[in-house]
Design a protein around this motif. Structure first.
Motif, PDB file in Angstrom:
ATOM      1  N   LEU A 154      -0.094  -7.820   4.853  1.00 23.71           N
ATOM      2  CA  LEU A 154       1.292  -7.719   4.386  1.00 23.71           C
ATOM      3  C   LEU A 154       2.188  -8.614   5.231  1.00 23.71           C
ATOM      4  N   ARG A 155       1.886  -8.655   6.520  1.00 23.52           N
ATOM      5  CA  ARG A 155       2.684  -9.496   7.403  1.00 23.52           C
ATOM      6  C   ARG A 155       2.512 -10.976   7.048  1.00 23.52           C
ATOM      7  N   ILE A 157       1.771 -12.103   4.087  1.00 24.01           N
ATOM      8  CA  ILE A 157       2.494 -12.306   2.828  1.00 24.01           C
ATOM      9  C   ILE A 157       3.977 -12.546   3.092  1.00 24.01           C
ATOM     10  N   ILE A 158       4.561 -11.753   3.969  1.00 20.18           N
ATOM     11  CA  ILE A 158       5.975 -11.935   4.320  1.00 20.18           C
ATOM     12  C   ILE A 158       6.184 -13.312   4.962  1.00 20.18           C
ATOM     13  N   GLU A 159       5.289 -13.676   5.885  1.00 20.80           N
ATOM     14  CA  GLU A 159       5.397 -14.981   6.560  1.00 20.80           C
ATOM     15  C   GLU A 159       5.405 -16.120   5.539  1.00 20.80           C
ATOM     16  N   ALA A 161       5.977 -15.994   2.227  1.00 17.24           N
ATOM     17  CA  ALA A 161       7.131 -15.931   1.337  1.00 17.24           C
ATOM     18  C   ALA A 161       8.391 -16.464   2.036  1.00 17.24           C
ATOM     19  N   ARG A 162       8.578 -16.113   3.299  1.00 21.09           N
ATOM     20  CA  ARG A 162       9.763 -16.572   4.036  1.00 21.09           C
ATOM     21  C   ARG A 162       9.717 -18.075   4.284  1.00 21.09           C
TER      22      ARG A 162
ATOM     23  N   GLU B 137       8.524 -11.507  -0.330  1.00 18.98           N
ATOM     24  CA  GLU B 137       9.023 -11.111   0.984  1.00 18.98           C
ATOM     25  C   GLU B 137       9.518  -9.659   0.913  1.00 18.98           C
ATOM     26  N   LEU B 139       8.697  -7.329  -1.271  1.00 19.03           N
ATOM     27  CA  LEU B 139       7.597  -6.377  -1.462  1.00 19.03           C
ATOM     28  C   LEU B 139       6.861  -6.154  -0.148  1.00 19.03           C
ATOM     29  N   GLY B 140       6.610  -7.234   0.569  1.00 19.08           N
ATOM     30  CA  GLY B 140       5.917  -7.103   1.851  1.00 19.08           C
ATOM     31  C   GLY B 140       6.701  -6.250   2.833  1.00 19.08           C
ATOM     32  N   ARG B 141       8.006  -6.448   2.857  1.00 22.34           N
ATOM     33  CA  ARG B 141       8.873  -5.726   3.799  1.00 22.34           C
ATOM     34  C   ARG B 141       9.065  -4.275   3.422  1.00 22.34           C
ATOM     35  N   ASP B 143       7.137  -2.013   2.995  1.00 21.56           N
ATOM     36  CA  ASP B 143       6.119  -1.109   3.542  1.00 21.56           C
ATOM     37  C   ASP B 143       6.794  -0.071   4.435  1.00 21.56           C
TER      38      ASP B 143
END
Lengths: 293, 293
Positions: A154-155, A157-159, A161-162, B137, B139-141, B143
């Motif tokens: 998940l982390r 994915i966030i990285e 996407a950002r 981002e 969706l990932g956040r 959590d």
């Protein structure tokens, strides 16, 4: 495999390390993006993924994963998948950047001018969107079925996407576009190129380096240092590319100074890491590396 | 809140349930996409998100989460975030669908013809990409910091990416585009509209319904039944919209038959669920619902 052996036998042959990793990522991409039915969908996708400009961000992801000790059976494979995802993001955004829009000015960038469109604009637009959605499907699916790795994923994915988003690569493309619209020389100076390269290549490489460190189980400090290292390497790569495409004699000194500053800042971030791997990583910012590219 | 009270007091007032949920999603979106600096980025994003066509897919996500018993303190909020993400995906793809490309034929779709472009095409293209990256981002956040929900969230990410991708909404847009290029009447018959609506609205609604059920902790059987329900509701919604925009007398019978078939298939999927909520859900496929939209 001979590729793995080569890495172990002579880590000092840095070029061969990068060649190996790059080849592994290509193999992974070929496996992920086959030409299969329906051809109307997968032929453009395959074409756009494999003709998009390559960067070292994916390889950096694999390398930082190894650097922080990602020796768990799962990490190297997952790093290869994430590395592939990084190329796919770059390929999708690159495709969108080259789209012929009715009110886009005639591009001043030779890369765009000479860009050959194999498909209709509508197909390339949708294929870019298709690639982007595939990226997140791929990342979501790469979770270890035995579980326990979901938080790291998940982390990542966030990285990604950002790095891609409105404060990252999309922002870089936006500013690049603004400059080609306004076309003003004062606007498009070294400072502007610096900013665009930081947002485009810088954020992509920083993301690659950080994702590798996250997957490899690096500490927060390691992740941040490698993210910074990636940012400088990406900026240098972006600056070299820009300079190569837009040779303007007068600006040369400014570019050289900027690249040198980034190089020393980059190398500083590698202090304290395992020496063998540091030598390999730092080869990315050496001039000799660029000559071979 | 008065909104919650209204739901509890009279579940049978189905219209007010949907109005309430839709309002909550709007509030969530306003909170997520404020107009803030840099305005060059967030003004187009805000504009495109709030002018994009609304669908009931996000509200369906909240409703199916409740239906399967998502009463945990975390689920309703997370369902609202995922619902917002569904609208954002729809807004980004809608934006890209309206882009003026140099080789796009003059659109036969009145929706596209009358579409007002508030920003330059390059800005709308990049804003679409920016919105898509923000989705993942977000969706990932979303959590739960306490953990334990990551697997469900990764599954939602895969669901959304697949619904959007080359075998989902992007495929629907592609086939819609092909038809407007070829413009052949035989090609763009009821069967073709059926297919396009299944891929575009169908997959979006199916995804919304499935995501809600996943977040609410539904069983695999519940998830699949609600996914199918969503698919039929989305198809009906898409067909109504297409028919509204392209009234062609001759085809009326074909459309009516198709909508009726989808309606009875949809209602079949709701058998066995909690009756109060089923009444609310099934109101989505009643003709009276569409009249009010």
């Amino acid at each position: 495999s001979p590729c793995n052996r080569a890495i172990k036998v002579s880590m000092s042959q840095n070029q061969s390390y990068w060649t190996c990793v790059t080849q592994k990522i290509e193999d992974q991409l070929k496996q992920l993006i086959p030409v299969r039915p329906p051809l109307l969908v997968y032929e453009p996708m395959h074409h756009l993924v494999f003709t998009a400009r390559r960067t070292m961000a994916p390889a950096l992801c694999v390398a930082t994963c190894e650097l922080v000790g990602g020796q768990q059976p799962i990490s190297p494979n997952q790093a290869l998948v994430v590395a592939s995802a990084l190329h796919l993001v770059q390929a999708a955004l690159f495709t969108h950047e080259q789209l012929p829009l009715t009110d886009r000015p005639i591009p001043s960038n030779p890369e765009t001018l000479t860009h050959h469109h194999a498909f209709a604009a509508g197909v390339e637009l949708l294929t870019g969107d298709g690639i982007l959605s595939f990226v997140y499907e791929l990342l979501g699916r790469s979770d270890d079925p035995a579980g326990g790795n979901s938080e790291r994923l998940l982390r990542v994915i966030i990285e990604i996407a950002r790095a891609m988003g409105s404060e990252g690569m999309v922002d870089g493309q936006y500013r690049k576009m603004l400059c080609s619209v306004l076309g003003s020389e004062e606007l498009c100076d070294v400072g502007w190129v610096d900013h665009v390269c930081e947002k485009k290549e810088g954020r992509l490489y920083a993301c690659g380096a950080a994702c590798g460190a996250i997957l490899g189980g690096g500490s927060e400090e390691e992740i941040e240092k490698l993210r910074n290292y990636g940012l400088y390497v990406g900026k240098i790569h972006g600056l070299m590319l820009y300079y190569h495409n837009n040779r303007t004699g007068g600006e040369e000194k400014g570019f050289t100074d900027l690249v040198e500053r980034c190089t020393s800042l980059a190398l500083k971030e590698l202090e304290g890491f395992n020496q063998g791997m540091v030598q390999t990583l730092s080869s990315l910012v050496r001039a000799s590396f660029w000559d071979k590219c």
